[in-house]
Design an enzyme around this catalytic site. Structure first.
Site, PDB file in Angstrom:
ATOM      1  N   ASP A  92       0.842  -1.198   0.000  1.00  8.45           N
ATOM      2  CA  ASP A  92       0.000   0.000   0.000  1.00  8.45           C
ATOM      3  C   ASP A  92       0.875   1.245   0.000  1.00  8.45           C
ATOM      4  O   ASP A  92       1.968   1.238   0.555  1.00  8.45           O
ATOM      5  CB  ASP A  92      -0.870   0.070   1.269  1.00  8.45           C
ATOM      6  CG  ASP A  92      -1.632  -1.221   1.514  1.00  8.45           C
ATOM      7  OD1 ASP A  92      -2.091  -1.796   0.522  1.00  8.45           O
ATOM      8  OD2 ASP A  92      -1.742  -1.634   2.673  1.00  8.45           O
ATOM      9  N   ASP A  98       0.921   7.471   8.654  1.00  9.28           N
ATOM     10  CA  ASP A  98       1.327   6.080   8.923  1.00  9.28           C
ATOM     11  C   ASP A  98       2.769   6.063   9.377  1.00  9.28           C
ATOM     12  O   ASP A  98       3.139   5.398  10.340  1.00  9.28           O
ATOM     13  CB  ASP A  98       1.272   5.214   7.655  1.00  9.28           C
ATOM     14  CG  ASP A  98      -0.133   4.929   7.184  1.00  9.28           C
ATOM     15  OD1 ASP A  98      -0.295   4.555   6.025  1.00  9.28           O
ATOM     16  OD2 ASP A  98      -1.050   5.078   7.988  1.00  9.28           O
ATOM     17  N   GLU A 121       3.018  -3.083  10.857  1.00 14.32           N
ATOM     18  CA  GLU A 121       2.541  -3.105   9.473  1.00 14.32           C
ATOM     19  C   GLU A 121       3.504  -2.361   8.567  1.00 14.32           C
ATOM     20  O   GLU A 121       3.644  -2.703   7.393  1.00 14.32           O
ATOM     21  CB  GLU A 121       1.157  -2.440   9.383  1.00 14.32           C
ATOM     22  CG  GLU A 121       0.628  -2.421   7.960  1.00 14.32           C
ATOM     23  CD  GLU A 121      -0.673  -1.651   7.776  1.00 14.32           C
ATOM     24  OE1 GLU A 121      -1.112  -0.967   8.708  1.00 14.32           O
ATOM     25  OE2 GLU A 121      -1.239  -1.746   6.682  1.00 14.32           O
ATOM     26  N   GLU A 122       4.167  -1.368   9.108  1.00 12.27           N
ATOM     27  CA  GLU A 122       4.967  -0.481   8.270  1.00 12.27           C
ATOM     28  C   GLU A 122       6.411  -0.942   8.072  1.00 12.27           C
ATOM     29  O   GLU A 122       7.185  -0.247   7.423  1.00 12.27           O
ATOM     30  CB  GLU A 122       4.938   0.944   8.839  1.00 12.27           C
ATOM     31  CG  GLU A 122       3.525   1.525   9.005  1.00 12.27           C
ATOM     32  CD  GLU A 122       2.704   1.527   7.715  1.00 12.27           C
ATOM     33  OE1 GLU A 122       3.288   1.577   6.611  1.00 12.27           O
ATOM     34  OE2 GLU A 122       1.461   1.466   7.814  1.00 12.27           O
ATOM     35  N   ASP A 140      -0.410  -2.088  14.453  1.00 11.75           N
ATOM     36  CA  ASP A 140      -0.830  -1.362  13.254  1.00 11.75           C
ATOM     37  C   ASP A 140      -0.857   0.096  13.718  1.00 11.75           C
ATOM     38  O   ASP A 140      -1.788   0.517  14.394  1.00 11.75           O
ATOM     39  CB  ASP A 140      -2.220  -1.832  12.808  1.00 11.75           C
ATOM     40  CG  ASP A 140      -2.708  -1.093  11.572  1.00 11.75           C
ATOM     41  OD1 ASP A 140      -2.061  -0.115  11.158  1.00 11.75           O
ATOM     42  OD2 ASP A 140      -3.760  -1.498  11.037  1.00 11.75           O
ATOM     43  N   LEU A 142      -1.265   2.991  12.380  1.00 11.97           N
ATOM     44  CA  LEU A 142      -2.359   3.832  11.911  1.00 11.97           C
ATOM     45  C   LEU A 142      -3.306   2.954  11.099  1.00 11.97           C
ATOM     46  O   LEU A 142      -2.950   2.526  10.002  1.00 11.97           O
ATOM     47  CB  LEU A 142      -1.794   4.969  11.044  1.00 11.97           C
ATOM     48  CG  LEU A 142      -2.346   6.380  11.219  1.00 11.97           C
ATOM     49  CD1 LEU A 142      -3.771   6.480  10.747  1.00 11.97           C
ATOM     50  CD2 LEU A 142      -2.252   6.868  12.667  1.00 11.97           C
ATOM     51  N   ASP A 143      -4.454   2.669  11.654  1.00 11.02           N
ATOM     52  CA  ASP A 143      -5.439   1.841  10.958  1.00 11.02           C
ATOM     53  C   ASP A 143      -6.518   2.737  10.352  1.00 11.02           C
ATOM     54  O   ASP A 143      -7.014   3.649  11.018  1.00 11.02           O
ATOM     55  CB  ASP A 143      -6.083   0.863  11.938  1.00 11.02           C
ATOM     56  CG  ASP A 143      -7.220   0.095  11.287  1.00 11.02           C
ATOM     57  OD1 ASP A 143      -6.937  -0.662  10.345  1.00 11.02           O
ATOM     58  OD2 ASP A 143      -8.372   0.277  11.695  1.00 11.02           O
ATOM     59  N   GLU A 299      -3.744  -6.795  13.358  1.00  8.67           N
ATOM     60  CA  GLU A 299      -5.115  -6.276  13.271  1.00  8.67           C
ATOM     61  C   GLU A 299      -6.079  -7.242  13.967  1.00  8.67           C
ATOM     62  O   GLU A 299      -6.756  -6.883  14.930  1.00  8.67           O
ATOM     63  CB  GLU A 299      -5.521  -6.042  11.801  1.00  8.67           C
ATOM     64  CG  GLU A 299      -4.766  -4.872  11.183  1.00  8.67           C
ATOM     65  CD  GLU A 299      -5.158  -4.541   9.754  1.00  8.67           C
ATOM     66  OE1 GLU A 299      -5.280  -3.343   9.437  1.00  8.67           O
ATOM     67  OE2 GLU A 299      -5.310  -5.475   8.943  1.00  8.67           O
TER      68      GLU A 299
HETATM   69  P1  AHG Z   1      -4.762   0.123   7.121  1.00 12.54           P
HETATM   70  O1  AHG Z   1      -5.182   1.538   7.002  1.00 12.54           O
HETATM   71  O2  AHG Z   1      -4.016  -0.147   8.401  1.00 12.54           O
HETATM   72  O3  AHG Z   1      -4.039  -0.396   5.914  1.00 12.54           O
HETATM   73  O4  AHG Z   1      -6.065  -0.789   7.279  1.00 12.54           O
HETATM   74  C1  AHG Z   1      -7.134  -0.627   6.375  1.00 12.54           C
HETATM   75  C2  AHG Z   1      -8.075  -1.751   6.577  1.00 12.54           C
HETATM   76  C3  AHG Z   1      -9.083  -1.583   7.689  1.00 12.54           C
HETATM   77  O5  AHG Z   1      -8.925  -0.502   8.521  1.00 12.54           O
HETATM   78  C4  AHG Z   1     -10.383  -1.435   6.973  1.00 12.54           C
HETATM   79  O6  AHG Z   1     -11.424  -2.023   7.677  1.00 12.54           O
HETATM   80  C5  AHG Z   1     -10.148  -2.107   5.674  1.00 12.54           C
HETATM   81  O7  AHG Z   1      -8.809  -1.898   5.383  1.00 12.54           O
HETATM   82  C6  AHG Z   1     -11.007  -1.535   4.591  1.00 12.54           C
HETATM   83  O8  AHG Z   1     -10.736  -2.209   3.433  1.00 12.54           O
HETATM   84  P2  AHG Z   1     -11.695  -2.050   2.156  1.00 12.54           P
HETATM   85  O9  AHG Z   1     -11.511  -0.667   1.672  1.00 12.54           O
HETATM   86  O10 AHG Z   1     -11.201  -3.089   1.210  1.00 12.54           O
HETATM   87  O11 AHG Z   1     -13.105  -2.331   2.625  1.00 12.54           O
HETATM   88 MN    MN Z   2      -5.143  -1.529   9.506  1.00 11.46          MN
HETATM   89 MN    MN Z   3      -2.199   0.727   9.091  1.00 13.57          MN
END
Ligand code: AHG
Ligand code: MN
Ligand code: MN
Length: 349
Positions: A92, A98, A121-122, A140, A142-143, A299
């Site tokens: 990502d 983050d 995660e990072e 994680d 920053l989620d 997570e």
């Molecule tokens: P992060 O920001 O740590 O990468 O996590 C994102 C995760 C989680 O927070 C969220 O519920 C999910 O991604 C959403 O994914 P979709 O957009 O595919 O639904």
């Molecule tokens: Mn997350």
């Molecule tokens: Mn994250």
């Protein structure tokens, strides 16, 4: 100076009911409004290894979260929004927040000295903190990063494990790749309309609300219990066409029952709402993510531990999330979590 949260004068002050008290002897009634530090101190003897180090670790996490909270709150004011231009372990694009959150937590945990290794995660592989610490942390930082730029709630998730190798020996896979059932503490921080820290050490779940004027967390949600049934289902239905048939059938069931659909897209915010109101959160396998999207170690495990400690349930559709033995740091798992009866019903499909 007194706050609304302080016990002596708070109109909200209450101790747990007799029924709640008798639920488990190890759960000690705590007055709403007690400061996090005092709460940690009072409950220190509940920890499996009551040496004070785990307490200090929780304080380090709370401190780092205050710094991140400050950054989150000024995200709209200074140029820390938008993408950092780098790619993380999951492929990502990393947001600047983050990266910042990762730095803040790493720094707090390194300085604290109680953690020997950090899984994040990072970062691609775990970070050896060069400490003689007895704990391993997975975070994680920053989620919900896609929600930063649009002013929607985000969070931090953490899991704490006891180190297995003797202090002084090199860190091994056995220290790092532990099952969720081996967590000694876990929780999350929700940077929402207010900032909350929710955590468990295996003796129930407690939630603390941050008072930014005092820079302190105060107990606001004592002994949190997730309703056994709920009427909220949370799933990204945009991926509906690639769900497995049983998941499609369960979603249809939710609609037949006229449940309410709620999906924020920040796991922590969706989980927290369902914890308070009753509901189920699902991130199933999809065509794009055949093992689901969410990461087991930083997570799902923490939220599974919190859910179970609050009387809820978490599975990958087959077994308890806490029983999955991780093979790699960043592995993903399908995730069904929330009210016990709703998760059991979903499993029956
Ligand atoms: P992060 O920001 O740590 O990468 O996590 C994102 C995760 C989680 O927070 C969220 O519920 C999910 O991604 C959403 O994914 P979709 O957009 O595919 O639904
Ligand atoms: Mn997350
Ligand atoms: Mn994250």
């Amino acid at each position: 100076m007194r706050t609304n949260f302080e016990p002596e004068f708070s109109p909200k002050m209450k101790v747990k009911s007799q029924a709640a008290k008798s639920m488990e002897e190890s759960r000690i009634a705590q007055p709403i409004g007690i400061a996090l530090d005092r709460f940690i101190k009072i409950n220190q003897d509940q920890f499996a290894y009551a040496s004070g180090e785990l307490s200090q670790l929780l304080r380090d996490i709370a401190l780092a979260s205050k710094v991140v909270n400050r950054e989150v709150n000024k995200a709209g004011l200074i140029d820390i929004m938008g993408q950092a231009g780098s790619i993380n372990s999951g492929g990502d694009a990393q947001q600047k927040l983050d990266v910042l959150a990762n730095i803040r937590f790493t720094r707090a945990l390194t300085k604290g000295g109680e953690a020997c290794a950090l899984i994040s995660e990072e970062t691609e592989s775990y970070v050896d903190l060069s400490n003689d610490g007895k704990y391993v942390i997975a975070i994680d930082p920053l989620d919900g990063s896609s929600n930063i730029d649009v002013n929607v709630s985000i969070g931090t998730i953490f899991s704490i494990y006891r180190r297995k190798s003797p202090v002084g020996q090199p860190i091994s896979d056995a220290d790092i790749l532990q099952k969720g059932s081996e967590q000694v503490a876990a929780g999350y921080i929700l940077y929402g309309s207010s900032t909350m820290l929710v955590y468990t050490t295996g003796h129930g779940v407690n939630g603390f609300t941050y008072d930014p004027t005092l820079g302190e967390y105060f107990l606001s949600h004592a002994d949190m219990r997730i309703p056994e049934d709920g009427k909220i289902y949370s799933i990204n239905e945009g991926s509906y066409n690639s769900f497995a048939q049983p998941v499609k059938d369960y979603v249809s069931y939710c609609k037949d029952q006229q449940y309410t659909g709620r999906y924020i897209g920040s796991l922590i915010a969706d989980f927290h709402r369902n914890l308070l109101k009753g509901g189920i959160y699902i991130y199933p396998a999809t065509a794009k993510d055949p093992n689901g999207k969410l990461r087991l170690m930083y997570e799902c495990n923490a939220l599974a531990f919190v859910a179970e400690q609050a009387g809820g349930k978490a599975t990958n559709g087959k077994i308890s999330v806490l029983d999955i033995k991780p093979k790699t740091l960043h592995e993903r798992t399908p995730f069904f979590v929330g009210s016990k009866n709703m998760v059991t019903k979903a499993e029956s499909f």
